[in-house]
Scaffold this motif. Structure first.
Motif, PDB file in Angstrom:
ATOM      1  N   ARG A   1       7.449  -6.548   7.502  1.00  7.90           N
ATOM      2  CA  ARG A   1       6.594  -7.332   6.241  1.00  7.90           C
ATOM      3  C   ARG A   1       5.223  -6.582   6.379  1.00  7.90           C
ATOM      4  O   ARG A   1       4.811  -6.243   5.290  1.00  7.90           O
ATOM      5  N   ARG A   2       4.585  -6.522   7.533  1.00  3.67           N
ATOM      6  CA  ARG A   2       3.374  -5.862   7.579  1.00  3.67           C
ATOM      7  C   ARG A   2       3.198  -4.587   7.034  1.00  3.67           C
ATOM      8  O   ARG A   2       2.372  -4.097   6.088  1.00  3.67           O
ATOM      9  N   LEU A   3       4.207  -3.661   7.448  1.00  4.80           N
ATOM     10  CA  LEU A   3       4.303  -2.193   6.985  1.00  4.80           C
ATOM     11  C   LEU A   3       4.395  -2.180   5.492  1.00  4.80           C
ATOM     12  O   LEU A   3       3.717  -1.547   4.626  1.00  4.80           O
ATOM     13  N   VAL A   4       5.491  -3.052   4.887  1.00  2.97           N
ATOM     14  CA  VAL A   4       5.647  -2.746   3.425  1.00  2.97           C
ATOM     15  C   VAL A   4       4.683  -3.631   2.643  1.00  2.97           C
ATOM     16  O   VAL A   4       4.156  -2.901   1.373  1.00  2.97           O
ATOM     17  N   GLN A   5       4.086  -4.615   3.090  1.00  2.00           N
ATOM     18  CA  GLN A   5       2.844  -5.115   2.365  1.00  2.00           C
ATOM     19  C   GLN A   5       1.667  -4.152   2.305  1.00  2.00           C
ATOM     20  O   GLN A   5       1.073  -4.026   1.291  1.00  2.00           O
ATOM     21  N   ARG A   6       1.301  -3.484   3.385  1.00  2.00           N
ATOM     22  CA  ARG A   6      -0.005  -2.423   3.393  1.00  2.00           C
ATOM     23  C   ARG A   6       0.733  -1.405   2.551  1.00  2.00           C
ATOM     24  O   ARG A   6      -0.392  -0.756   1.915  1.00  2.00           O
ATOM     25  N   PHE A   7       1.795  -0.846   2.635  1.00  2.00           N
ATOM     26  CA  PHE A   7       2.292   0.110   1.755  1.00  2.00           C
ATOM     27  C   PHE A   7       1.862  -0.096   0.349  1.00  2.00           C
ATOM     28  O   PHE A   7       1.376   0.866  -0.281  1.00  2.00           O
ATOM     29  N   TYR A   8       2.095  -1.060  -0.255  1.00  2.00           N
ATOM     30  CA  TYR A   8       2.090  -1.527  -1.681  1.00  2.00           C
ATOM     31  C   TYR A   8       0.422  -1.708  -1.855  1.00  2.00           C
ATOM     32  O   TYR A   8       0.135  -1.354  -3.062  1.00  2.00           O
ATOM     33  N   VAL A   9      -0.223  -2.222  -0.779  1.00  2.00           N
ATOM     34  CA  VAL A   9      -1.710  -2.418  -1.151  1.00  2.00           C
ATOM     35  C   VAL A   9      -2.221  -1.051  -1.150  1.00  2.00           C
ATOM     36  O   VAL A   9      -3.238  -0.928  -2.091  1.00  2.00           O
ATOM     37  N   ILE A  10      -1.810  -0.211  -0.408  1.00  2.00           N
ATOM     38  CA  ILE A  10      -2.451   1.149  -0.317  1.00  2.00           C
ATOM     39  C   ILE A  10      -2.057   1.988  -1.583  1.00  2.00           C
ATOM     40  O   ILE A  10      -2.824   2.493  -2.227  1.00  2.00           O
ATOM     41  N   MET A  11      -0.705   1.504  -2.085  1.00  2.00           N
ATOM     42  CA  MET A  11      -0.174   2.451  -3.317  1.00  2.00           C
ATOM     43  C   MET A  11      -1.105   1.920  -4.464  1.00  2.00           C
ATOM     44  O   MET A  11      -1.470   2.365  -5.466  1.00  2.00           O
ATOM     45  N   ASP A  12      -1.334   0.603  -4.503  1.00  2.00           N
ATOM     46  CA  ASP A  12      -2.055   0.064  -5.539  1.00  2.00           C
ATOM     47  C   ASP A  12      -3.748   0.135  -5.910  1.00  2.00           C
ATOM     48  O   ASP A  12      -4.262   0.132  -6.889  1.00  2.00           O
ATOM     49  N   THR A  13      -4.096   0.721  -4.695  1.00  2.00           N
ATOM     50  CA  THR A  13      -5.643   1.161  -4.651  1.00  2.00           C
ATOM     51  C   THR A  13      -6.253   2.507  -4.390  1.00  2.00           C
ATOM     52  O   THR A  13      -7.193   2.888  -4.666  1.00  2.00           O
ATOM     53  N   ALA A  14      -5.204   3.243  -3.622  1.00  2.00           N
ATOM     54  CA  ALA A  14      -5.682   4.455  -3.316  1.00  2.00           C
ATOM     55  C   ALA A  14      -5.595   5.561  -4.384  1.00  2.00           C
ATOM     56  O   ALA A  14      -4.385   5.945  -4.846  1.00  2.00           O
ATOM     57  N   PRO A  15      -6.576   6.407  -4.690  1.00  2.00           N
ATOM     58  CA  PRO A  15      -6.539   7.232  -5.638  1.00  2.00           C
ATOM     59  C   PRO A  15      -5.329   8.466  -5.451  1.00  2.00           C
ATOM     60  O   PRO A  15      -4.774   9.149  -6.278  1.00  2.00           O
TER      61      PRO A  15
ATOM     62  N   GLU B   1       4.024  15.622  -6.607  1.00  2.00           N
ATOM     63  CA  GLU B   1       2.868  14.461  -6.627  1.00  2.00           C
ATOM     64  C   GLU B   1       3.214  13.218  -6.307  1.00  2.00           C
ATOM     65  O   GLU B   1       2.693  12.512  -5.561  1.00  2.00           O
ATOM     66  N   GLU B   2       4.338  12.853  -6.881  1.00  2.00           N
ATOM     67  CA  GLU B   2       4.705  11.328  -6.560  1.00  2.00           C
ATOM     68  C   GLU B   2       5.126  11.216  -5.279  1.00  2.00           C
ATOM     69  O   GLU B   2       4.857  10.386  -4.382  1.00  2.00           O
ATOM     70  N   ILE B   3       6.044  12.309  -4.584  1.00  2.00           N
ATOM     71  CA  ILE B   3       6.337  12.220  -3.180  1.00  2.00           C
ATOM     72  C   ILE B   3       5.177  12.291  -2.127  1.00  2.00           C
ATOM     73  O   ILE B   3       5.128  11.410  -1.339  1.00  2.00           O
ATOM     74  N   GLU B   4       4.092  12.875  -2.506  1.00  2.00           N
ATOM     75  CA  GLU B   4       3.075  13.149  -1.646  1.00  2.00           C
ATOM     76  C   GLU B   4       2.039  11.589  -1.744  1.00  2.00           C
ATOM     77  O   GLU B   4       1.670  11.426  -0.745  1.00  2.00           O
ATOM     78  N   GLY B   5       2.236  11.357  -2.904  1.00  2.00           N
ATOM     79  CA  GLY B   5       1.525   9.915  -2.748  1.00  2.00           C
ATOM     80  C   GLY B   5       2.381   8.851  -1.960  1.00  2.00           C
ATOM     81  O   GLY B   5       1.896   8.092  -1.448  1.00  2.00           O
ATOM     82  N   TRP B   6       3.806   8.794  -2.229  1.00  2.00           N
ATOM     83  CA  TRP B   6       4.242   7.973  -1.469  1.00  2.00           C
ATOM     84  C   TRP B   6       4.314   8.065   0.063  1.00  2.00           C
ATOM     85  O   TRP B   6       3.979   7.297   0.797  1.00  2.00           O
ATOM     86  N   ILE B   7       4.103   9.389   0.362  1.00  2.00           N
ATOM     87  CA  ILE B   7       4.159   9.756   1.992  1.00  2.00           C
ATOM     88  C   ILE B   7       2.662   9.203   2.415  1.00  2.00           C
ATOM     89  O   ILE B   7       2.405   8.781   3.520  1.00  2.00           O
ATOM     90  N   PHE B   8       1.854   9.575   1.795  1.00  2.00           N
ATOM     91  CA  PHE B   8       0.304   9.034   1.857  1.00  2.00           C
ATOM     92  C   PHE B   8       0.276   7.689   2.226  1.00  2.00           C
ATOM     93  O   PHE B   8      -0.086   7.286   3.214  1.00  2.00           O
ATOM     94  N   CYS B   9       0.948   6.625   1.246  1.00  2.00           N
ATOM     95  CA  CYS B   9       1.240   5.289   1.416  1.00  2.00           C
ATOM     96  C   CYS B   9       1.582   5.091   2.792  1.00  2.00           C
ATOM     97  O   CYS B   9       1.531   4.171   3.543  1.00  2.00           O
ATOM     98  N   PHE B  10       2.972   5.549   2.904  1.00  2.00           N
ATOM     99  CA  PHE B  10       3.579   5.304   3.991  1.00  2.00           C
ATOM    100  C   PHE B  10       3.039   5.588   5.403  1.00  2.00           C
ATOM    101  O   PHE B  10       3.229   4.870   6.108  1.00  2.00           O
ATOM    102  N   ASP B  11       2.442   6.680   5.454  1.00  2.00           N
ATOM    103  CA  ASP B  11       1.756   7.099   6.558  1.00  2.00           C
ATOM    104  C   ASP B  11       0.742   6.388   7.086  1.00  2.00           C
ATOM    105  O   ASP B  11       0.603   5.974   8.216  1.00  2.00           O
TER     106      ASP B  11
END
Length: 131
Positions: free
Chosen positions: A20-34, A89-99
């Protein structure tokens, strides 16, 4: 006779709370990181549904209860993602958030490595657009 004990990655990382923590942080990062802007753009304005599905998917993928398949059937991830343009670009953004989320949620480096390697392959498997 020696008895071998095995554990799932789900249990090894801390189960429900960690996923749950992993997934929540993933989407917070996705929503805020350029760095994730292109990835964020292919998601709906409200990320709650995406977050719930990713939580369900990761829970089962890591060896926990098969929440995703019991609710939605076989994941067929690539097919389900055809509606979204997923380029490099979408893949790199997803990986950025996941990492970043993985680094925060799972403190043990070897466990992160065991999770990250197949997830990178999966992320690149979603590629469906050039440019």
């Amino acid at each position: 006779m020696e008895v071998l004990q095995t554990t799932t990655l789900y249990d090894a990382i801390g189960g429900e709370a960690t996923v749950r923590r992993l997934v929540q942080r993933f989407y917070v990062i996705m929503d805020t990181a350029p760095e994730a802007a292109a990835c964020r753009a292919v998601h709906p304005p409200d990320l709650a549904g995406s977050e719930a599905k990713l939580y369900d998917y990761f829970t089962g993928w890591l060896g926990g209860p098969p929440l995703y398949t019991s609710k939605h059937g076989h994941p067929m991830l690539r097919r389900r993602h055809f509606a979204a343009r997923i380029g490099q670009e979408e893949i790199e953004g997803w990986i950025f958030c996941f990492d970043r989320a993985l680094e925060e949620a799972v403190p043990h480096p070897r466990l992160r490595e065991l999770i990250r390697e197949p997830i990178l392959k999966l992320a690149h498997h979603m590629h469906n657009a050039e440019g």
